[in-house]
Design a protein around this motif. Sequence first.
Motif, short mmCIF file in Angstrom:
data_model
loop_
_atom_site.label_atom_id
_atom_site.label_comp_id
_atom_site.label_asym_id
_atom_site.label_seq_id
_atom_site.Cartn_x
_atom_site.Cartn_y
_atom_site.Cartn_z
N ALA A 257 19.84 -22.74 15.01
CA ALA A 257 19.51 -24.07 15.56
C ALA A 257 20.09 -24.19 16.97
O ALA A 257 19.44 -24.69 17.90
CB ALA A 257 20.07 -25.16 14.65
N HIS A 258 21.30 -23.70 17.14
CA HIS A 258 21.97 -23.75 18.43
C HIS A 258 21.27 -22.81 19.43
O HIS A 258 21.02 -23.18 20.58
CB HIS A 258 23.44 -23.34 18.21
N TYR A 259 20.90 -21.64 18.95
CA TYR A 259 20.22 -20.68 19.83
C TYR A 259 18.88 -21.25 20.31
O TYR A 259 18.49 -21.06 21.46
CB TYR A 259 20.02 -19.37 19.07
N ALA A 260 18.20 -21.98 19.41
CA ALA A 260 16.92 -22.59 19.79
C ALA A 260 17.12 -23.57 20.95
O ALA A 260 16.30 -23.63 21.87
CB ALA A 260 16.31 -23.31 18.60
N ALA A 261 18.23 -24.32 20.92
CA ALA A 261 18.50 -25.26 22.01
C ALA A 261 18.76 -24.50 23.31
O ALA A 261 18.25 -24.87 24.37
CB ALA A 261 19.70 -26.15 21.66
N ALA A 262 19.53 -23.41 23.19
CA ALA A 262 19.83 -22.63 24.39
C ALA A 262 18.53 -22.06 24.97
O ALA A 262 18.30 -22.12 26.19
CB ALA A 262 20.82 -21.52 24.07
N LEU A 263 17.65 -21.57 24.08
CA LEU A 263 16.37 -21.02 24.55
C LEU A 263 15.53 -22.07 25.26
O LEU A 263 14.95 -21.84 26.30
CB LEU A 263 15.57 -20.48 23.37
N ARG A 264 15.49 -23.25 24.65
CA ARG A 264 14.65 -24.31 25.19
C ARG A 264 15.03 -24.68 26.63
O ARG A 264 14.20 -24.91 27.48
CB ARG A 264 14.74 -25.53 24.26
N TYR A 265 16.36 -24.71 26.89
CA TYR A 265 16.78 -25.15 28.22
C TYR A 265 17.03 -24.01 29.19
O TYR A 265 16.86 -24.17 30.40
CB TYR A 265 18.06 -25.99 28.11
N LEU A 266 17.49 -22.89 28.65
CA LEU A 266 18.00 -21.86 29.56
C LEU A 266 17.13 -20.62 29.61
O LEU A 266 17.46 -19.68 30.32
CB LEU A 266 19.43 -21.44 29.12
N HIS A 267 16.02 -20.59 28.83
CA HIS A 267 15.24 -19.37 28.75
C HIS A 267 14.70 -18.96 30.12
O HIS A 267 13.95 -19.68 30.74
CB HIS A 267 14.08 -19.55 27.76
N ARG A 268 15.12 -17.80 30.56
CA ARG A 268 14.64 -17.22 31.82
C ARG A 268 14.57 -15.72 31.63
O ARG A 268 15.18 -15.18 30.73
CB ARG A 268 15.64 -17.47 32.97
N GLU A 269 13.85 -15.06 32.50
CA GLU A 269 13.86 -13.60 32.44
C GLU A 269 15.27 -13.11 32.75
O GLU A 269 15.95 -13.69 33.61
CB GLU A 269 12.90 -13.03 33.51
N PRO A 270 15.75 -12.04 32.05
CA PRO A 270 17.11 -11.55 32.29
C PRO A 270 17.41 -11.34 33.78
O PRO A 270 18.50 -11.63 34.25
CB PRO A 270 17.15 -10.24 31.52
N ALA A 271 16.41 -10.87 34.57
CA ALA A 271 16.67 -10.60 35.98
C ALA A 271 17.04 -11.89 36.72
O ALA A 271 17.93 -11.91 37.57
CB ALA A 271 15.44 -9.98 36.63
N VAL A 272 16.37 -13.00 36.34
CA VAL A 272 16.66 -14.28 36.99
C VAL A 272 18.06 -14.74 36.62
O VAL A 272 18.84 -15.20 37.46
CB VAL A 272 15.63 -15.36 36.56
N ILE A 273 18.39 -14.58 35.32
CA ILE A 273 19.71 -15.03 34.88
C ILE A 273 20.79 -14.24 35.62
O ILE A 273 21.76 -14.79 36.12
CB ILE A 273 19.87 -14.79 33.36
N GLU A 274 20.56 -12.93 35.71
CA GLU A 274 21.53 -12.07 36.38
C GLU A 274 21.73 -12.54 37.81
O GLU A 274 22.85 -12.67 38.29
CB GLU A 274 21.02 -10.63 36.35
N ALA A 275 20.61 -12.82 38.46
CA ALA A 275 20.67 -13.22 39.86
C ALA A 275 21.42 -14.53 40.03
O ALA A 275 22.03 -14.77 41.06
CB ALA A 275 19.26 -13.34 40.41
N THR A 276 21.36 -15.40 39.02
CA THR A 276 22.00 -16.71 39.17
C THR A 276 23.40 -16.70 38.55
O THR A 276 23.99 -17.75 38.31
CB THR A 276 21.16 -17.80 38.49
N GLY A 277 23.91 -15.51 38.27
CA GLY A 277 25.29 -15.42 37.78
C GLY A 277 25.47 -15.95 36.37
O GLY A 277 26.54 -16.44 36.01
N GLY A 278 24.44 -15.83 35.53
CA GLY A 278 24.52 -16.34 34.16
C GLY A 278 25.34 -15.46 33.25
O GLY A 278 25.81 -14.38 33.63
N THR A 279 25.51 -15.93 32.01
CA THR A 279 26.27 -15.14 31.04
C THR A 279 25.31 -14.33 30.17
O THR A 279 24.09 -14.46 30.27
CB THR A 279 27.10 -16.05 30.13
#
Length: 319
Positions: A257-279
């Motif tokens: 349930a928690h992962y679904a919330a994270a996906l809904r708001y934060l889902h991006r391609e890994p390359a984008v996340i990496e570029a924005t300093g994500g975890t």
Amino acid sequence: MEPHPEIPPPILEQIAKLERKYEVMGQDLSSYLDGLLYANYLTYWDYIHLDTLLSLQNPKTDFPDEKIFIAYHQITELYLNLALWELQQLAEDPHPTEAVFLMRLKRCIRYFRHLVGSFGIMAEGMEQAQFLKFRMSLLPASGFQSVQFRQVEIAATELKNLVDPEFRAQIDTHTTLEEMYDQLYWKRGATELATGKKTLTLKQFEVKYRATLVQMAQHRQLTNPWRLYRQHFPHSAAVTDALRTFDAIVNVDWGLAHYAAALRYLHREPAVIEATGGTNWQKYLPPKFQKIQFYPELWTEEEKAEWGKTWVVEQLRKL
Ligand code: HEM
């Protein structure tokens, strides 16, 4: 006490009981009766501390949905606290009966069921555009730093079951609790995707809570539900069922349930996340990657291999 024409006998009896109560403690009943005379009537709002409760949601931004985010985290912490309260009472009960054990475990299940059922308040109940902005004002704080969530895990099982599966094979009778603690599965989370370094979120948490959590693990090694089950009701099908349900609801249902919330708001391609300093959350959060079971002995090899899998795939397809 002598009968009195105007005072009904049950009241006289209560006064006599009160006299005995205060006498034992060397107290004067009459002073306490005065206190009763002057005291105000209790109100609901004072008892529940409503004003205080409603003063605890203090958004950092002007985005209205931030209030929902804060309140729901607080609601979660209250339920976690109730679950901890049940687990603590179990740990302190020298002679638990099966009925009491089941009652307490079922209460914990009920609290988590409520949390799982209400997670839509996060996953669907906020405007994404607002969320993505206000969360930037909250960094580096994260629900990852919820100590009560870690306490529920530690109270629920033996520490070795929370160790990162990669390190479990190295545990032997000489491994200390501190050494196990340093390899807990969540130490893999909250790390920078690009560099693999621990985030400030994780470092701060460790500084504040390491000692408290290690101490709790020491206290609960022999009094967690698994040990109590093995010691007192190893053949009870009802207890086995309740333990399995509790395990799945925390480690799969809540996790998903928690992962679904994270996906809904934060889902991006890994390359984008990496570029924005994500975890590394996409690799870390799904239960099928964490593979944490409080009671691994109660699951078949097949069930463990399928842990959390199908649901994740279904959710990803919906995106
Ligand atoms: C929109 C809502 C939420 C989002 C987007 C979200 C996002 C995340 C992310 C990305 C992580 C991974 C850690 C990191 O990379 O920093 C995380 C961990 C965590 N969050 Fe949330 N979260 C949300 C709501 C909540 C709520 C309501 C709670 C309740 C206290 C919570 C508790 C946790 C916990 C306990 C962890 C660690 C989980 C684990 O170790 O398996 N989160 N969250």
